[in-house]
Motif scaffolding. Structure first.
Motif, PDB file in Angstrom:
ATOM      1  N   GLU A   1      22.987  16.052 -21.002  1.00  0.00           N
ATOM      2  CA  GLU A   1      24.362  15.761 -21.387  1.00  0.00           C
ATOM      3  C   GLU A   1      25.339  16.680 -20.664  1.00  0.00           C
ATOM      4  O   GLU A   1      25.019  17.837 -20.367  1.00  0.00           O
ATOM      5  N   THR A   2      26.535  16.157 -20.410  1.00  0.00           N
ATOM      6  CA  THR A   2      27.605  16.959 -19.825  1.00  0.00           C
ATOM      7  C   THR A   2      28.819  16.897 -20.741  1.00  0.00           C
ATOM      8  O   THR A   2      29.139  15.841 -21.289  1.00  0.00           O
ATOM      9  N   TYR A   3      29.488  18.039 -20.898  1.00  0.00           N
ATOM     10  CA  TYR A   3      30.677  18.113 -21.742  1.00  0.00           C
ATOM     11  C   TYR A   3      31.462  19.360 -21.354  1.00  0.00           C
ATOM     12  O   TYR A   3      30.969  20.222 -20.615  1.00  0.00           O
ATOM     13  N   ASP A   4      32.685  19.454 -21.815  1.00  0.00           N
ATOM     14  CA  ASP A   4      33.547  20.579 -21.496  1.00  0.00           C
ATOM     15  C   ASP A   4      32.911  21.888 -21.956  1.00  0.00           C
ATOM     16  O   ASP A   4      32.307  21.953 -23.034  1.00  0.00           O
ATOM     17  N   ARG A   5      33.043  22.924 -21.133  1.00  0.00           N
ATOM     18  CA  ARG A   5      32.392  24.191 -21.450  1.00  0.00           C
ATOM     19  C   ARG A   5      32.928  24.831 -22.734  1.00  0.00           C
ATOM     20  O   ARG A   5      32.249  25.652 -23.350  1.00  0.00           O
ATOM     21  N   LYS A   6      34.120  24.464 -23.132  1.00  0.00           N
ATOM     22  CA  LYS A   6      34.665  25.003 -24.385  1.00  0.00           C
ATOM     23  C   LYS A   6      34.124  24.243 -25.597  1.00  0.00           C
ATOM     24  O   LYS A   6      34.455  24.579 -26.730  1.00  0.00           O
ATOM     25  N   THR A   7      33.317  23.230 -25.363  1.00  0.00           N
ATOM     26  CA  THR A   7      32.702  22.476 -26.453  1.00  0.00           C
ATOM     27  C   THR A   7      31.357  23.080 -26.808  1.00  0.00           C
ATOM     28  O   THR A   7      30.481  23.206 -25.947  1.00  0.00           O
ATOM     29  N   ASP A   8      31.191  23.492 -28.044  1.00  0.00           N
ATOM     30  CA  ASP A   8      29.871  23.907 -28.529  1.00  0.00           C
ATOM     31  C   ASP A   8      29.880  23.898 -30.051  1.00  0.00           C
ATOM     32  O   ASP A   8      30.939  23.888 -30.689  1.00  0.00           O
ATOM     33  N   LYS A   9      28.713  23.880 -30.639  1.00  0.00           N
ATOM     34  CA  LYS A   9      28.592  23.767 -32.085  1.00  0.00           C
ATOM     35  C   LYS A   9      29.146  24.991 -32.814  1.00  0.00           C
ATOM     36  O   LYS A   9      29.643  24.882 -33.937  1.00  0.00           O
ATOM     37  N   GLY A  10      29.066  26.151 -32.175  1.00  0.00           N
ATOM     38  CA  GLY A  10      29.613  27.347 -32.791  1.00  0.00           C
ATOM     39  C   GLY A  10      31.118  27.258 -32.912  1.00  0.00           C
ATOM     40  O   GLY A  10      31.698  27.610 -33.948  1.00  0.00           O
ATOM     41  N   ARG A  11      31.781  26.756 -31.868  1.00  0.00           N
ATOM     42  CA  ARG A  11      33.234  26.600 -31.908  1.00  0.00           C
ATOM     43  C   ARG A  11      33.633  25.565 -32.954  1.00  0.00           C
ATOM     44  O   ARG A  11      34.601  25.746 -33.690  1.00  0.00           O
ATOM     45  N   GLY A  12      32.868  24.448 -33.006  1.00  0.00           N
ATOM     46  CA  GLY A  12      33.165  23.428 -34.006  1.00  0.00           C
ATOM     47  C   GLY A  12      33.031  23.968 -35.420  1.00  0.00           C
ATOM     48  O   GLY A  12      33.870  23.706 -36.291  1.00  0.00           O
ATOM     49  N   MET A  13      31.988  24.758 -35.646  1.00  0.00           N
ATOM     50  CA  MET A  13      31.775  25.336 -36.970  1.00  0.00           C
ATOM     51  C   MET A  13      32.849  26.374 -37.287  1.00  0.00           C
ATOM     52  O   MET A  13      33.305  26.491 -38.437  1.00  0.00           O
ATOM     53  N   LYS A  14      33.281  27.110 -36.283  1.00  0.00           N
ATOM     54  CA  LYS A  14      34.335  28.122 -36.473  1.00  0.00           C
ATOM     55  C   LYS A  14      35.652  27.446 -36.884  1.00  0.00           C
ATOM     56  O   LYS A  14      36.342  27.921 -37.792  1.00  0.00           O
ATOM     57  N   ILE A  15      35.988  26.353 -36.224  1.00  0.00           N
ATOM     58  CA  ILE A  15      37.215  25.625 -36.555  1.00  0.00           C
ATOM     59  C   ILE A  15      37.167  25.138 -38.001  1.00  0.00           C
ATOM     60  O   ILE A  15      38.136  25.244 -38.752  1.00  0.00           O
ATOM     61  N   LEU A  16      36.001  24.623 -38.405  1.00  0.00           N
ATOM     62  CA  LEU A  16      35.864  24.147 -39.782  1.00  0.00           C
ATOM     63  C   LEU A  16      35.895  25.305 -40.768  1.00  0.00           C
ATOM     64  O   LEU A  16      36.529  25.211 -41.830  1.00  0.00           O
ATOM     65  N   ALA A  17      35.234  26.405 -40.433  1.00  0.00           N
ATOM     66  CA  ALA A  17      35.213  27.562 -41.327  1.00  0.00           C
ATOM     67  C   ALA A  17      36.615  28.085 -41.573  1.00  0.00           C
ATOM     68  O   ALA A  17      36.976  28.450 -42.707  1.00  0.00           O
ATOM     69  N   GLU A  18      37.432  28.129 -40.525  1.00  0.00           N
ATOM     70  CA  GLU A  18      38.808  28.597 -40.682  1.00  0.00           C
ATOM     71  C   GLU A  18      39.600  27.662 -41.587  1.00  0.00           C
ATOM     72  O   GLU A  18      40.417  28.113 -42.394  1.00  0.00           O
ATOM     73  N   LYS A  19      39.354  26.377 -41.471  1.00  0.00           N
ATOM     74  CA  LYS A  19      40.033  25.405 -42.327  1.00  0.00           C
ATOM     75  C   LYS A  19      39.639  25.593 -43.790  1.00  0.00           C
ATOM     76  O   LYS A  19      40.470  25.452 -44.699  1.00  0.00           O
ATOM     77  N   LEU A  20      38.366  25.940 -44.011  1.00  0.00           N
ATOM     78  CA  LEU A  20      37.843  26.082 -45.369  1.00  0.00           C
ATOM     79  C   LEU A  20      37.996  27.497 -45.919  1.00  0.00           C
ATOM     80  O   LEU A  20      37.639  27.753 -47.074  1.00  0.00           O
ATOM     81  N   GLY A  21      38.500  28.405 -45.100  1.00  0.00           N
ATOM     82  CA  GLY A  21      38.675  29.783 -45.546  1.00  0.00           C
ATOM     83  C   GLY A  21      37.373  30.546 -45.654  1.00  0.00           C
ATOM     84  O   GLY A  21      37.233  31.426 -46.520  1.00  0.00           O
ATOM     85  N   LEU A  22      36.431  30.255 -44.773  1.00  0.00           N
ATOM     86  CA  LEU A  22      35.127  30.915 -44.794  1.00  0.00           C
ATOM     87  C   LEU A  22      35.013  31.932 -43.671  1.00  0.00           C
ATOM     88  O   LEU A  22      35.507  31.707 -42.564  1.00  0.00           O
ATOM     89  N   ASP A  23      34.339  33.029 -43.949  1.00  0.00           N
ATOM     90  CA  ASP A  23      34.027  34.020 -42.929  1.00  0.00           C
ATOM     91  C   ASP A  23      32.669  33.664 -42.320  1.00  0.00           C
ATOM     92  O   ASP A  23      31.808  33.076 -42.990  1.00  0.00           O
ATOM     93  N   ARG A  24      32.481  34.005 -41.064  1.00  0.00           N
ATOM     94  CA  ARG A  24      31.204  33.677 -40.407  1.00  0.00           C
ATOM     95  C   ARG A  24      30.007  34.302 -41.119  1.00  0.00           C
ATOM     96  O   ARG A  24      28.894  33.777 -41.067  1.00  0.00           O
ATOM     97  N   SER A  25      30.234  35.432 -41.809  1.00  0.00           N
ATOM     98  CA  SER A  25      29.146  36.086 -42.539  1.00  0.00           C
ATOM     99  C   SER A  25      28.659  35.233 -43.709  1.00  0.00           C
ATOM    100  O   SER A  25      27.580  35.483 -44.258  1.00  0.00           O
ATOM    101  N   GLU A  26      29.454  34.227 -44.088  1.00  0.00           N
ATOM    102  CA  GLU A  26      29.104  33.360 -45.210  1.00  0.00           C
ATOM    103  C   GLU A  26      28.442  32.061 -44.750  1.00  0.00           C
ATOM    104  O   GLU A  26      28.245  31.155 -45.547  1.00  0.00           O
ATOM    105  N   ILE A  27      28.094  32.002 -43.466  1.00  0.00           N
ATOM    106  CA  ILE A  27      27.558  30.770 -42.894  1.00  0.00           C
ATOM    107  C   ILE A  27      26.132  30.962 -42.396  1.00  0.00           C
ATOM    108  O   ILE A  27      25.824  31.955 -41.730  1.00  0.00           O
ATOM    109  N   MET A  28      25.279  30.024 -42.724  1.00  0.00           N
ATOM    110  CA  MET A  28      23.935  29.954 -42.161  1.00  0.00           C
ATOM    111  C   MET A  28      23.925  28.803 -41.154  1.00  0.00           C
ATOM    112  O   MET A  28      24.475  27.735 -41.412  1.00  0.00           O
TER     113      MET A  28
END
Length: 276
Positions: free
Chosen positions: A193-220
């Protein structure tokens, strides 16, 4: 304390038959009863994740999912995108044209976030449709979509070893031809697969965590292959499946004893979420 779990699908939550085993379902439901957010994080488009969202009763208000390797984040009940990162149109067009030229025995799929598009319908399309529940759309020219492409995927046909050799060769060629701002990743023995280098699952999860008010330490984060690495690295606690790649295991906080066919996801949830 874990408040959200990001879980990869293929090779992680799903067994080799593309099913969620009962053990995984039970542990996930117990986690949900404790108020823990379950976030499916897949390389699939939104339409290819609906079957699993439904199976886990996640198609409700306030639930979200990460698709296309982090290229999209969407509401699980409505499908509405709350985040989308497309490829540079020039990169998308080059990825489409390069994929066509390299191998005539490959089938290309183009993803715009919600839907999947193909120029040719063959056995790889049948396989993808059956495996994901997605409904690919047949179009005459994928290049027409170049201004709204999140990901381009190339499926190989043939026996396992043959398709894997072709996929590795295609990755090598694409990596040499495409710009530095394009990621090229093997996400299955038959798929690159090819996609933009700024695309990754960590970034997607970070965006969602910020929306939900979660710290990364609270994520598995739970995954198996290299496209899950950003999720594992972002999460406060990273779990890699027993069937995961060696490079992933080296980055893990915990490696499950059970593989994706045996309920490794349930093992991690029970050990590090429910019992703590």
């Amino acid at each position: 304390m874990i408040r959200a779990i990001g879980i990869d699908l293929d090779g992680t939550l799903l067994n080799d038959k593309k099913e969620i085993c009962q053990r995984n379902i039970e542990m996930i439901r117990k986690a949900q009863e404790k108020g823990i957010k379950i976030v499916l994080c897949s390389g699939r488009s939104a339409d290819g994740m609906q079957r699993e969202l439904k199976a886990l009763s996640l198609q409700t208000k306030g639930q979200y999912a990460v698709g296309l390797n982090g290229g999209i984040v969407f509401e699980a009940d409505t499908g509405r995108l709350i985040y989308k990162n497309t490829m540079d149109p020039r990169d998308a067009l080059q990825a489409i044209e390069t994929g066509r030229k390299v191998f005539d025995t490959m089938n290309m799929q183009v993803y715009n976030g919600i839907n999947t598009f193909v120029e040719h319908w063959d056995d790889t399309t049948d396989f993808y449709q059956k495996a994901t529940g997605s409904q690919p759309r047949l179009i005459p020219d994928a290049a027409d979509l170049y201004q709204d492409v999140v990901k381009v995927g190339y499926f190989a046909r043939g026996e396992f070893d043959y398709s894997l050799r072709k996929i590795r060769k295609l990755k090598e060629v694409l990596t040499g031809l495409l710009p530095q701002d394009v990621s090229v990743a093997i996400t299955a023995p038959y798929l690159v697969e090819t996609y933009d280098r700024k695309t990754d699952k960590g970034r997607g999860m970070k965006i969602l965590a910020e929306k939900l008010g979660l710290d990364r330490s609270e994520i598995m984060g739970i995954g198996d292959l290299e496209n899950d690495m950003p999720l594992i690295e972002y999460a406060g606690f990273g779990v890699v499946m027993a069937n995961g790649s060696q490079v992933m295991k080296e980055a893990a906080d915990y490696i499950t004893k059970d593989n994706n066919n045996e309920g490794g996801v349930a093992e991690a949830i029970e050990k590090y979420v429910l019992n703590r």
